[in-house]
Motif scaffolding. Structure first.
Motif, PDB file in Angstrom:
ATOM      1  N   ARG A  58       0.825  -1.218   0.000  1.00  0.00           N
ATOM      2  CA  ARG A  58       0.000   0.000   0.000  1.00  0.00           C
ATOM      3  C   ARG A  58       0.856   1.265   0.000  1.00  0.00           C
ATOM      4  O   ARG A  58       0.446   2.280  -0.556  1.00  0.00           O
ATOM      5  CB  ARG A  58      -0.948  -0.023   1.196  1.00  0.00           C
ATOM      6  CG  ARG A  58      -2.191  -0.866   0.920  1.00  0.00           C
ATOM      7  CD  ARG A  58      -3.026  -1.151   2.153  1.00  0.00           C
ATOM      8  NE  ARG A  58      -4.297  -1.737   1.782  1.00  0.00           N
ATOM      9  CZ  ARG A  58      -4.480  -2.985   1.370  1.00  0.00           C
ATOM     10  NH1 ARG A  58      -3.419  -3.796   1.277  1.00  0.00           N
ATOM     11  NH2 ARG A  58      -5.681  -3.453   1.039  1.00  0.00           N
ATOM     12  N   GLN A  59       2.027   1.197   0.606  1.00  0.00           N
ATOM     13  CA  GLN A  59       2.931   2.344   0.547  1.00  0.00           C
ATOM     14  C   GLN A  59       3.351   2.617  -0.896  1.00  0.00           C
ATOM     15  O   GLN A  59       3.386   3.765  -1.346  1.00  0.00           O
ATOM     16  CB  GLN A  59       4.169   2.072   1.410  1.00  0.00           C
ATOM     17  CG  GLN A  59       5.252   3.144   1.366  1.00  0.00           C
ATOM     18  CD  GLN A  59       4.954   4.340   2.254  1.00  0.00           C
ATOM     19  OE1 GLN A  59       3.850   4.481   2.767  1.00  0.00           O
ATOM     20  NE2 GLN A  59       5.947   5.203   2.426  1.00  0.00           N
ATOM     21  N   LYS A 109       0.228   4.004  -2.796  1.00  0.00           N
ATOM     22  CA  LYS A 109      -0.032   5.399  -2.462  1.00  0.00           C
ATOM     23  C   LYS A 109       0.979   6.327  -3.127  1.00  0.00           C
ATOM     24  O   LYS A 109       0.631   7.430  -3.582  1.00  0.00           O
ATOM     25  CB  LYS A 109       0.012   5.566  -0.941  1.00  0.00           C
ATOM     26  CG  LYS A 109      -0.438   6.918  -0.435  1.00  0.00           C
ATOM     27  CD  LYS A 109      -0.433   6.938   1.096  1.00  0.00           C
ATOM     28  CE  LYS A 109      -0.891   8.280   1.639  1.00  0.00           C
ATOM     29  NZ  LYS A 109      -0.851   8.308   3.135  1.00  0.00           N
ATOM     30  N   CYS A 130       0.327   9.322  -5.822  1.00  0.00           N
ATOM     31  CA  CYS A 130       0.529  10.668  -5.268  1.00  0.00           C
ATOM     32  C   CYS A 130       0.695  11.702  -6.385  1.00  0.00           C
ATOM     33  O   CYS A 130       1.386  11.467  -7.375  1.00  0.00           O
ATOM     34  CB  CYS A 130       1.750  10.679  -4.341  1.00  0.00           C
ATOM     35  SG  CYS A 130       2.083  12.292  -3.598  1.00  0.00           S
ATOM     36  N   GLY A 189       1.087  12.897   1.392  1.00  0.00           N
ATOM     37  CA  GLY A 189       0.129  12.893   2.490  1.00  0.00           C
ATOM     38  C   GLY A 189      -0.833  14.058   2.501  1.00  0.00           C
ATOM     39  O   GLY A 189      -1.760  14.093   3.325  1.00  0.00           O
ATOM     40  N   CYS A 208      -3.650  11.469  -2.025  1.00  0.00           N
ATOM     41  CA  CYS A 208      -3.227  10.878  -0.743  1.00  0.00           C
ATOM     42  C   CYS A 208      -4.372  10.887   0.270  1.00  0.00           C
ATOM     43  O   CYS A 208      -4.557   9.925   1.026  1.00  0.00           O
ATOM     44  CB  CYS A 208      -2.025  11.625  -0.183  1.00  0.00           C
ATOM     45  SG  CYS A 208      -0.455  11.235  -1.005  1.00  0.00           S
ATOM     46  N   LYS A 209      -5.128  11.979   0.288  1.00  0.00           N
ATOM     47  CA  LYS A 209      -6.258  12.076   1.221  1.00  0.00           C
ATOM     48  C   LYS A 209      -7.324  11.018   0.910  1.00  0.00           C
ATOM     49  O   LYS A 209      -7.879  10.387   1.812  1.00  0.00           O
ATOM     50  CB  LYS A 209      -6.872  13.478   1.163  1.00  0.00           C
ATOM     51  CG  LYS A 209      -5.970  14.580   1.707  1.00  0.00           C
ATOM     52  CD  LYS A 209      -5.676  14.396   3.184  1.00  0.00           C
ATOM     53  CE  LYS A 209      -4.894  15.568   3.757  1.00  0.00           C
ATOM     54  NZ  LYS A 209      -4.539  15.368   5.186  1.00  0.00           N
ATOM     55  N   PHE A 257      -6.755   8.203  -0.613  1.00  0.00           N
ATOM     56  CA  PHE A 257      -6.171   6.899  -0.301  1.00  0.00           C
ATOM     57  C   PHE A 257      -6.284   6.613   1.191  1.00  0.00           C
ATOM     58  O   PHE A 257      -6.652   5.509   1.600  1.00  0.00           O
ATOM     59  CB  PHE A 257      -4.704   6.868  -0.739  1.00  0.00           C
ATOM     60  CG  PHE A 257      -4.112   5.492  -0.766  1.00  0.00           C
ATOM     61  CD1 PHE A 257      -4.081   4.748  -1.941  1.00  0.00           C
ATOM     62  CD2 PHE A 257      -3.595   4.918   0.392  1.00  0.00           C
ATOM     63  CE1 PHE A 257      -3.547   3.466  -1.966  1.00  0.00           C
ATOM     64  CE2 PHE A 257      -3.052   3.637   0.372  1.00  0.00           C
ATOM     65  CZ  PHE A 257      -3.033   2.914  -0.808  1.00  0.00           C
ATOM     66  N   GLU A 258      -5.961   7.608   2.007  1.00  0.00           N
ATOM     67  CA  GLU A 258      -6.027   7.433   3.454  1.00  0.00           C
ATOM     68  C   GLU A 258      -7.453   7.189   3.923  1.00  0.00           C
ATOM     69  O   GLU A 258      -7.684   6.482   4.914  1.00  0.00           O
ATOM     70  CB  GLU A 258      -5.439   8.668   4.152  1.00  0.00           C
ATOM     71  CG  GLU A 258      -3.932   8.796   3.975  1.00  0.00           C
ATOM     72  CD  GLU A 258      -3.412  10.174   4.338  1.00  0.00           C
ATOM     73  OE1 GLU A 258      -4.209  11.004   4.836  1.00  0.00           O
ATOM     74  OE2 GLU A 258      -2.209  10.431   4.126  1.00  0.00           O
ATOM     75  N   ALA A 259      -8.400   7.755   3.205  1.00  0.00           N
ATOM     76  CA  ALA A 259      -9.816   7.547   3.544  1.00  0.00           C
ATOM     77  C   ALA A 259     -10.365   6.241   2.966  1.00  0.00           C
ATOM     78  O   ALA A 259     -11.552   5.931   3.132  1.00  0.00           O
ATOM     79  CB  ALA A 259     -10.644   8.720   3.033  1.00  0.00           C
ATOM     80  N   GLU A 260      -9.484   5.478   2.281  1.00  0.00           N
ATOM     81  CA  GLU A 260      -9.853   4.211   1.642  1.00  0.00           C
ATOM     82  C   GLU A 260     -10.984   4.417   0.641  1.00  0.00           C
ATOM     83  O   GLU A 260     -11.917   3.608   0.543  1.00  0.00           O
ATOM     84  CB  GLU A 260     -10.234   3.161   2.694  1.00  0.00           C
ATOM     85  CG  GLU A 260      -9.099   2.844   3.656  1.00  0.00           C
ATOM     86  CD  GLU A 260      -9.463   1.752   4.653  1.00  0.00           C
ATOM     87  OE1 GLU A 260     -10.615   1.276   4.619  1.00  0.00           O
ATOM     88  OE2 GLU A 260      -8.583   1.379   5.454  1.00  0.00           O
ATOM     89  N   HIS A 297     -10.166   5.861  -2.722  1.00  0.00           N
ATOM     90  CA  HIS A 297      -9.508   6.338  -3.937  1.00  0.00           C
ATOM     91  C   HIS A 297     -10.116   5.645  -5.158  1.00  0.00           C
ATOM     92  O   HIS A 297     -10.133   4.416  -5.248  1.00  0.00           O
ATOM     93  CB  HIS A 297      -8.003   6.061  -3.875  1.00  0.00           C
ATOM     94  CG  HIS A 297      -7.207   6.912  -4.809  1.00  0.00           C
ATOM     95  ND1 HIS A 297      -7.344   6.857  -6.180  1.00  0.00           N
ATOM     96  CD2 HIS A 297      -6.260   7.860  -4.568  1.00  0.00           C
ATOM     97  CE1 HIS A 297      -6.518   7.725  -6.739  1.00  0.00           C
ATOM     98  NE2 HIS A 297      -5.845   8.351  -5.783  1.00  0.00           N
TER      99      HIS A 297
END
Length: 320
Positions: A41-42, A45, A49, A58, A63-64, A66-69, A71
């Protein structure tokens, strides 16, 4: 954030990302409990990006999301249940995602977790896409080993192996997370997987397993009391306990052969010795084979009565 033992591999990927030489299909081989999903996942992401080529910023919209799952250009397929194959319909959905236009006018990433669960039909369905993916589509596959992967899939990917840290480093890392000392035996029971070892202890399974070993050691001594108590302890945590008990019996066989330096249960030598001096080698071998067969059977057929089948297996020690 990725884990310390993943840094070397991650730096190699960063160099390729910076040079725009990352292969369109990455196959990450890593042991269970090594955090391979975090590393995959890194990479996902980072590829998505909008501000950086070598690490996720980030802060960008991608990125936002992706972090919120949430994307729209990041897609994942994996087995619906552990031990099951990835269905061919899910693979065909991958092919459709690969041909879609990016929602954010950037890259698209398709992550196939447990790619070693791709059956022959699923593998054949995705071969052409892996070989010649549409522009802007990055495939990332993760697997535990090459053993169950079809060679046709492997040949179309760029293979990367995540080398596990040595067991003393794992012990030290887990101790730093827990702020307490642990037995090296716990690391070995989890095949050196740092996250698996951490979860093993945090869940209290190490304590329950210790109680099981004690009860099992007492049961095999005549007059073989407590068979139902042992069976209940075996089945309390599902089939994982059967695998651990198999490791214990193999250690008993090693003790009988005089190879005690290779034991998993280094801190449980009295229990190992008690079994090894009580049960004949031929019976131990037979019971190890049967418990491994039982483990495979229960993994395949989840609706079976574990406790009843374990009782049947335990009666094999009463015939010695």
């Amino acid at each position: 954030m990725i884990y310390p033992w993943q840094q070397t591999l991650w730096h190699n990927w960063q160099q390729l990302l910076e040079q725009r030489r990352l292969h369109h299909a990455i196959l990450l081989l890593a042991a269970k409990g090594s955090g391979r999903g975090v590393l995959a996942r890194q990479l996902s992401k980072t590829v998505l990006c909008q501000n950086s080529q070598t690490e996720p910023c980030g802060v960008c919209h991608s990125c936002k999301l992706f972090e919120a799952e949430n994307h729209p250009d990041f897609h994942v397929i994996k087995p619906e249940q552990e031990g099951k194959q990835i269905g061919v319909d899910a693979v065909r959905q991958c092919n459709r995602w690969a041909t879609e236009t990016s929602h954010l006018n950037g890259q698209r990433v398709i992550l196939i977790e447990h790619a070693d669960a791709l059956g022959e039909a699923g593998a054949n369905a995705i071969l052409k896409t892996l070989e010649e993916p549409p522009a802007g589509c990055q495939f990332i596959l993760t697997a535990q080993s090459l053993d169950r992967l079809l060679p046709t899939v492997v040949s179309r990917c760029n293979k990367w192996r995540l080398n596990p840290p040595n067991e003393l480093s794992v012990k030290s890392w887990v101790e730093s997370q827990l702020q307490q000392s642990i037995l090296l035996e716990n690391v070995r029971l989890n095949n050196g997987g740092p996250l698996a070892t951490l979860a093993f202890i945090e869940s209290g399974l190490n304590i329950r397993y210790g109680h099981l070993v004690k009860a099992f050691t007492e049961f095999v001594q005549p007059p073989h009391l407590g068979i139902y108590d042992v069976a209940a302890m075996c089945s309390a945590d599902g089939i994982v306990t059967l695998q651990l008990l198999s490791y214990f019996l193999v250690d008993c066989l090693k003790w009988q052969q005089g190879v005690t330096q290779y034991l998993v249960h280094q801190e449980s030598l009295p229990a190992v010795e008690a079994i090894a001096t009580t049960i004949p080698t031929a019976l131990l071998l037979e019971q190890v084979r049967k418990i491994n067969d039982l483990h495979r059977q229960l993994a395949k057929h989840t609706g079976l009565n574990i406790e009843l089948l374990v009782v049947e297996w335990l009666t094999g020690f009463m015939s010695k």
